[in-house]
Design an enzyme around this catalytic site. Structure first.
Site, PDB file in Angstrom:
ATOM      1  CG  ASP A   1      22.328  14.742 -21.790  1.00 21.00           C
ATOM      2  OD1 ASP A   1      23.007  14.564 -22.820  1.00 21.00           O
ATOM      3  OD2 ASP A   1      21.448  15.619 -21.698  1.00 21.00           O
TER       4      ASP A   1
ATOM      5  CB  VAL B   1      27.644  20.287 -27.090  1.00 21.73           C
ATOM      6  CG1 VAL B   1      28.851  20.856 -26.358  1.00 21.73           C
ATOM      7  CG2 VAL B   1      26.351  20.704 -26.396  1.00 21.73           C
TER       8      VAL B   1
ATOM      9  CG  HIS C   1      29.104  14.871 -26.675  1.00 24.39           C
ATOM     10  ND1 HIS C   1      29.351  15.979 -27.461  1.00 24.39           N
ATOM     11  CD2 HIS C   1      27.806  14.552 -26.878  1.00 24.39           C
ATOM     12  CE1 HIS C   1      28.254  16.311 -28.111  1.00 24.39           C
ATOM     13  NE2 HIS C   1      27.299  15.455 -27.784  1.00 24.39           N
ATOM     14  CB  ILE C   2      30.822   8.625 -25.899  1.00 30.80           C
ATOM     15  CG1 ILE C   2      32.044   8.639 -26.807  1.00 30.80           C
ATOM     16  CG2 ILE C   2      30.076   7.286 -25.991  1.00 30.80           C
ATOM     17  CD1 ILE C   2      33.036   7.518 -26.523  1.00 30.80           C
ATOM     18  CG  HIS C   3      24.842  10.957 -26.321  1.00 26.80           C
ATOM     19  ND1 HIS C   3      23.984  11.853 -25.724  1.00 26.80           N
ATOM     20  CD2 HIS C   3      25.372  11.598 -27.397  1.00 26.80           C
ATOM     21  CE1 HIS C   3      24.004  12.996 -26.407  1.00 26.80           C
ATOM     22  NE2 HIS C   3      24.818  12.856 -27.426  1.00 26.80           N
TER      23      HIS C   3
END
Ligand code: DGP
Length: 113
Positions: free
Chosen positions: A31, A95, A99-101
């Protein structure tokens, strides 16, 4: 259309990223605004705008993304870590490409804000 968001442009190679993992279904990279010593994003190559847009057809893909989360956490040497998926603006999604953080490397508080 994967070109719609900044992550689509990362997938197409138009914008560089600090890649940590890649396969035919997904890409994982650091990130740009890390919230922890390790902060990685895992995105599917398929353009799903947010988790709530995923369907039963995406079941295998979603499972794969979680296994990749575990793989990259292990790769980073993390013992304890957190996954986060923000789905929608009010949940903090900025965004609109699913997405996976993966966050780790420090003690994480609960609940998140
Ligand atoms: P979310 O708020 O859940 O939509 O998370 C979006 C994350 O994406 C946020 O933590 C910052 C990160 N981000 C935004 N633009 C870029 C970029 O161009 N490159 C990288 N590596 N990360 C980005």
């Amino acid at each position: 259309m994967t070109q719609e968001t900044i992550f689509g442009r990362i997938l197409s190679g138009e914008i560089p990223c600090d890649e940590v993992y890649s396969d035919k279904h997904c890409l994982a990279f650091r990130d740009i605004q890390p919230q922890a010593p390790v902060h990685i994003l895992i995105i599917p190559r398929k353009n799903i705008h947010k988790l709530s847009d995923a369907t039963e057809q995406d079941q295998e893909l979603l499972g794969h993304l979680l296994l990749v989360a575990s793989k990259v956490a292990h790769q980073e040497g993390l013992e304890d870590w957190r996954t986060v998926i923000n789905s929608g603006e009010k949940a903090g999604q900025t965004v609109f490409h699913l997405h996976i953080h993966v966050l780790g490397g420090r003690v994480l508080q609960w609940p998140p804000g």
